[in-house]
Design a protein around this motif. Sequence first.
Motif, PDB file in Angstrom:
ATOM      1  N   ASP A  33    -107.012   1.831 -26.865  1.00  0.00           N
ATOM      2  CA  ASP A  33    -105.931   1.517 -25.931  1.00  0.00           C
ATOM      3  C   ASP A  33    -105.666   2.794 -25.151  1.00  0.00           C
ATOM      4  O   ASP A  33    -104.976   3.699 -25.624  1.00  0.00           O
ATOM      5  CB  ASP A  33    -104.705   1.060 -26.738  1.00  0.00           C
ATOM      6  CG  ASP A  33    -103.548   0.642 -25.849  1.00  0.00           C
ATOM      7  OD1 ASP A  33    -103.680   0.696 -24.616  1.00  0.00           O
ATOM      8  OD2 ASP A  33    -102.495   0.267 -26.406  1.00  0.00           O
ATOM      9  N   LEU A  34    -106.254   2.879 -23.952  1.00  0.00           N
ATOM     10  CA  LEU A  34    -106.181   4.109 -23.166  1.00  0.00           C
ATOM     11  C   LEU A  34    -104.965   4.050 -22.241  1.00  0.00           C
ATOM     12  O   LEU A  34    -104.809   3.090 -21.485  1.00  0.00           O
ATOM     13  CB  LEU A  34    -107.485   4.264 -22.364  1.00  0.00           C
ATOM     14  CG  LEU A  34    -107.648   5.539 -21.554  1.00  0.00           C
ATOM     15  CD1 LEU A  34    -107.592   6.780 -22.425  1.00  0.00           C
ATOM     16  CD2 LEU A  34    -108.973   5.501 -20.788  1.00  0.00           C
ATOM     17  N   GLY A  35    -104.123   5.093 -22.309  1.00  0.00           N
ATOM     18  CA  GLY A  35    -102.862   5.063 -21.568  1.00  0.00           C
ATOM     19  C   GLY A  35    -101.865   4.188 -22.296  1.00  0.00           C
ATOM     20  O   GLY A  35    -101.127   3.407 -21.695  1.00  0.00           O
ATOM     21  N   CYS A  36    -101.820   4.349 -23.622  1.00  0.00           N
ATOM     22  CA  CYS A  36    -101.001   3.462 -24.476  1.00  0.00           C
ATOM     23  C   CYS A  36     -99.505   3.688 -24.298  1.00  0.00           C
ATOM     24  O   CYS A  36     -98.696   2.857 -24.710  1.00  0.00           O
ATOM     25  CB  CYS A  36    -101.379   3.659 -25.941  1.00  0.00           C
ATOM     26  SG  CYS A  36    -101.002   5.329 -26.541  1.00  0.00           S
ATOM     27  N   GLY A  37     -99.122   4.836 -23.712  1.00  0.00           N
ATOM     28  CA  GLY A  37     -97.699   5.140 -23.506  1.00  0.00           C
ATOM     29  C   GLY A  37     -96.937   5.192 -24.821  1.00  0.00           C
ATOM     30  O   GLY A  37     -97.366   5.836 -25.781  1.00  0.00           O
ATOM     31  N   GLY A  79    -103.949  12.801 -25.295  1.00  0.00           N
ATOM     32  CA  GLY A  79    -105.190  13.155 -24.617  1.00  0.00           C
ATOM     33  C   GLY A  79    -105.491  12.201 -23.483  1.00  0.00           C
ATOM     34  O   GLY A  79    -104.593  11.526 -22.965  1.00  0.00           O
ATOM     35  N   ASP A  80    -106.758  12.137 -23.114  1.00  0.00           N
ATOM     36  CA  ASP A  80    -107.164  11.228 -22.044  1.00  0.00           C
ATOM     37  C   ASP A  80    -108.538  10.643 -22.376  1.00  0.00           C
ATOM     38  O   ASP A  80    -108.975  10.720 -23.535  1.00  0.00           O
ATOM     39  CB  ASP A  80    -107.139  11.931 -20.678  1.00  0.00           C
ATOM     40  CG  ASP A  80    -108.084  13.119 -20.635  1.00  0.00           C
ATOM     41  OD1 ASP A  80    -109.000  13.212 -21.478  1.00  0.00           O
ATOM     42  OD2 ASP A  80    -107.918  13.968 -19.741  1.00  0.00           O
ATOM     43  N   SER A  81    -109.244  10.126 -21.386  1.00  0.00           N
ATOM     44  CA  SER A  81    -110.499   9.426 -21.669  1.00  0.00           C
ATOM     45  C   SER A  81    -111.560  10.339 -22.288  1.00  0.00           C
ATOM     46  O   SER A  81    -112.479   9.861 -22.947  1.00  0.00           O
ATOM     47  CB  SER A  81    -111.030   8.765 -20.399  1.00  0.00           C
ATOM     48  OG  SER A  81    -111.278   9.736 -19.403  1.00  0.00           O
ATOM     49  N   GLN A 100    -103.914   2.481 -12.087  1.00  0.00           N
ATOM     50  CA  GLN A 100    -103.379   3.005 -10.829  1.00  0.00           C
ATOM     51  C   GLN A 100    -102.895   4.453 -10.912  1.00  0.00           C
ATOM     52  O   GLN A 100    -102.511   5.035  -9.897  1.00  0.00           O
ATOM     53  CB  GLN A 100    -102.247   2.105 -10.332  1.00  0.00           C
ATOM     54  CG  GLN A 100    -102.770   0.738  -9.902  1.00  0.00           C
ATOM     55  CD  GLN A 100    -101.705  -0.081  -9.210  1.00  0.00           C
ATOM     56  OE1 GLN A 100    -101.176  -1.028  -9.773  1.00  0.00           O
ATOM     57  NE2 GLN A 100    -101.354   0.292  -7.986  1.00  0.00           N
ATOM     58  N   VAL A 101    -102.901   5.036 -12.111  1.00  0.00           N
ATOM     59  CA  VAL A 101    -102.462   6.448 -12.213  1.00  0.00           C
ATOM     60  C   VAL A 101    -103.587   7.410 -11.824  1.00  0.00           C
ATOM     61  O   VAL A 101    -103.339   8.592 -11.651  1.00  0.00           O
ATOM     62  CB  VAL A 101    -101.910   6.830 -13.618  1.00  0.00           C
ATOM     63  CG1 VAL A 101    -100.844   5.851 -14.075  1.00  0.00           C
ATOM     64  CG2 VAL A 101    -103.013   6.962 -14.652  1.00  0.00           C
ATOM     65  N   PHE A 102    -104.805   6.895 -11.684  1.00  0.00           N
ATOM     66  CA  PHE A 102    -105.931   7.766 -11.317  1.00  0.00           C
ATOM     67  C   PHE A 102    -105.992   7.828  -9.796  1.00  0.00           C
ATOM     68  O   PHE A 102    -106.469   6.898  -9.141  1.00  0.00           O
ATOM     69  CB  PHE A 102    -107.225   7.242 -11.953  1.00  0.00           C
ATOM     70  CG  PHE A 102    -107.100   7.145 -13.445  1.00  0.00           C
ATOM     71  CD1 PHE A 102    -107.211   8.285 -14.231  1.00  0.00           C
ATOM     72  CD2 PHE A 102    -106.793   5.940 -14.062  1.00  0.00           C
ATOM     73  CE1 PHE A 102    -107.031   8.215 -15.600  1.00  0.00           C
ATOM     74  CE2 PHE A 102    -106.615   5.867 -15.435  1.00  0.00           C
ATOM     75  CZ  PHE A 102    -106.731   7.009 -16.203  1.00  0.00           C
TER      76      PHE A 102
HETATM   77  C1  LIG Z   1     -97.211   2.157 -16.905  1.00  0.00           C
HETATM   78  S1  LIG Z   1     -97.599   3.133 -18.332  1.00  0.00           S
HETATM   79  C2  LIG Z   1     -98.444   1.926 -19.330  1.00  0.00           C
HETATM   80  C3  LIG Z   1     -98.237   2.126 -20.816  1.00  0.00           C
HETATM   81  C4  LIG Z   1     -98.833   1.069 -21.744  1.00  0.00           C
HETATM   82  N1  LIG Z   1    -100.225   0.858 -21.504  1.00  0.00           N
HETATM   83  C5  LIG Z   1     -98.082  -0.250 -21.700  1.00  0.00           C
HETATM   84  O1  LIG Z   1     -98.714  -1.318 -21.638  1.00  0.00           O
HETATM   85  O2  LIG Z   1     -96.855  -0.247 -21.812  1.00  0.00           O
HETATM   86  C6  LIG Z   1     -98.911   4.160 -17.711  1.00  0.00           C
HETATM   87  C7  LIG Z   1     -99.413   5.164 -18.736  1.00  0.00           C
HETATM   88  O3  LIG Z   1    -100.570   5.852 -18.227  1.00  0.00           O
HETATM   89  C8  LIG Z   1    -100.539   7.137 -18.796  1.00  0.00           C
HETATM   90  N2  LIG Z   1    -101.459   8.075 -18.127  1.00  0.00           N
HETATM   91  C9  LIG Z   1    -101.193   8.950 -17.119  1.00  0.00           C
HETATM   92  N3  LIG Z   1    -102.288   9.685 -16.842  1.00  0.00           N
HETATM   93  C10 LIG Z   1    -103.265   9.256 -17.678  1.00  0.00           C
HETATM   94  C11 LIG Z   1    -104.622   9.656 -17.912  1.00  0.00           C
HETATM   95  N4  LIG Z   1    -105.208  10.610 -17.193  1.00  0.00           N
HETATM   96  N5  LIG Z   1    -105.327   9.027 -18.883  1.00  0.00           N
HETATM   97  C12 LIG Z   1    -104.755   8.047 -19.623  1.00  0.00           C
HETATM   98  N6  LIG Z   1    -103.469   7.633 -19.449  1.00  0.00           N
HETATM   99  C13 LIG Z   1    -102.740   8.229 -18.507  1.00  0.00           C
HETATM  100  C14 LIG Z   1     -99.073   7.535 -18.671  1.00  0.00           C
HETATM  101  O4  LIG Z   1     -98.733   8.631 -19.489  1.00  0.00           O
HETATM  102  C15 LIG Z   1     -98.388   6.243 -19.071  1.00  0.00           C
HETATM  103  O5  LIG Z   1     -98.111   6.208 -20.442  1.00  0.00           O
END
Ligand SMILES: C[S@@+](CC[C@H](N)C(=O)[O-])C[C@H]1O[C@@H](n2cnc3c(N)ncnc32)[C@H](O)[C@@H]1O
Length: 238
Positions: A33-37, A79-81, A100-102
């Motif tokens: 789960d990447l970007g799990c927040g 971390g990240d990917s 969309q954060v990329f």
């Molecule tokens: C809108 S939140 C979504 C959180 C979660 N996936 C959810 O369903 O509630 C976007 C997430 O992307 C993360 N994010 C930002 N830069 C990122 C990166 N380079 N790699 C992975 N995640 C990233 C943020 O920290 C944030 O937690």
Amino acid sequence: MIPLVYDQINSWGKDDEFFLELLKKINAKKIADLGCGTGRLTTHFAKAGYHITAIDPNEEAIEYARSKEVSGEVTWTVGDSTNLETNAYEAVIMTANVAQVFLTEESWHKVISDAHRALKSGGHFIFDTRNPLAKAWEQWKKDLTPDFATDQVSGEPLEIWTDYEGFIEDVFTFYETVKNARTNEILVHEKMQLKFRSQEVIHESLQQVGFSQIQAYGDWKFKQATAETKSFIFHSVK
Ligand SMILES: C[S@@+](CC[C@H](N)C(=O)[O-])C[C@H]1O[C@@H](n2cnc3c(N)ncnc32)[C@H](O)[C@@H]1O
């Protein structure tokens, strides 16, 4: 994302049900789960029995996620990917518009290449992203009321205000401010940016890094995407 209020203003929705259903359909067991927040959705994946590697660069969000009681198996990672293992997962998933954060093409290329590297052969890459043609920001700008939350530690009432700056090229900028509704003290003020990519651009980029069977659903009922749909939910295979 503001961990202090994120779970309270992002309640369970049809998109969350959709992701759970899709994972069930593809019969994945080990997922990332990447970007799990804050782990808002991750904890539900865990409850459903998946072995999960949950990764996010936001330390505060991961700390908050770690404090949750989870029935199941989750490894939380700041971390990240880059932190994804190689050839390890049956699915890599990015929910709630993480795609969309990329903001740059380099960062987008890196995350999808890493997802491809991380998947076992036949593994699934799943993510949602907003359709630029649906112009979601026009609706956002009409909502002039704050969101409300409660500080889970102090019990103080909170208001979350959003100010929209607008677009430079395909990147939309806005600011979120969390204030104590009783004292008016500003607790958090954060700049947020989202990149809006077209269906075609995403499709081509996935093809380029080696994904196949690329499809885009256009709603949370598995209907195929059209030019008008609000979101694209991309599902492709290594
Ligand atoms: C809108 S939140 C979504 C959180 C979660 N996936 C959810 O369903 O509630 C976007 C997430 O992307 C993360 N994010 C930002 N830069 C990122 C990166 N380079 N790699 C992975 N995640 C990233 C943020 O920290 C944030 O937690």
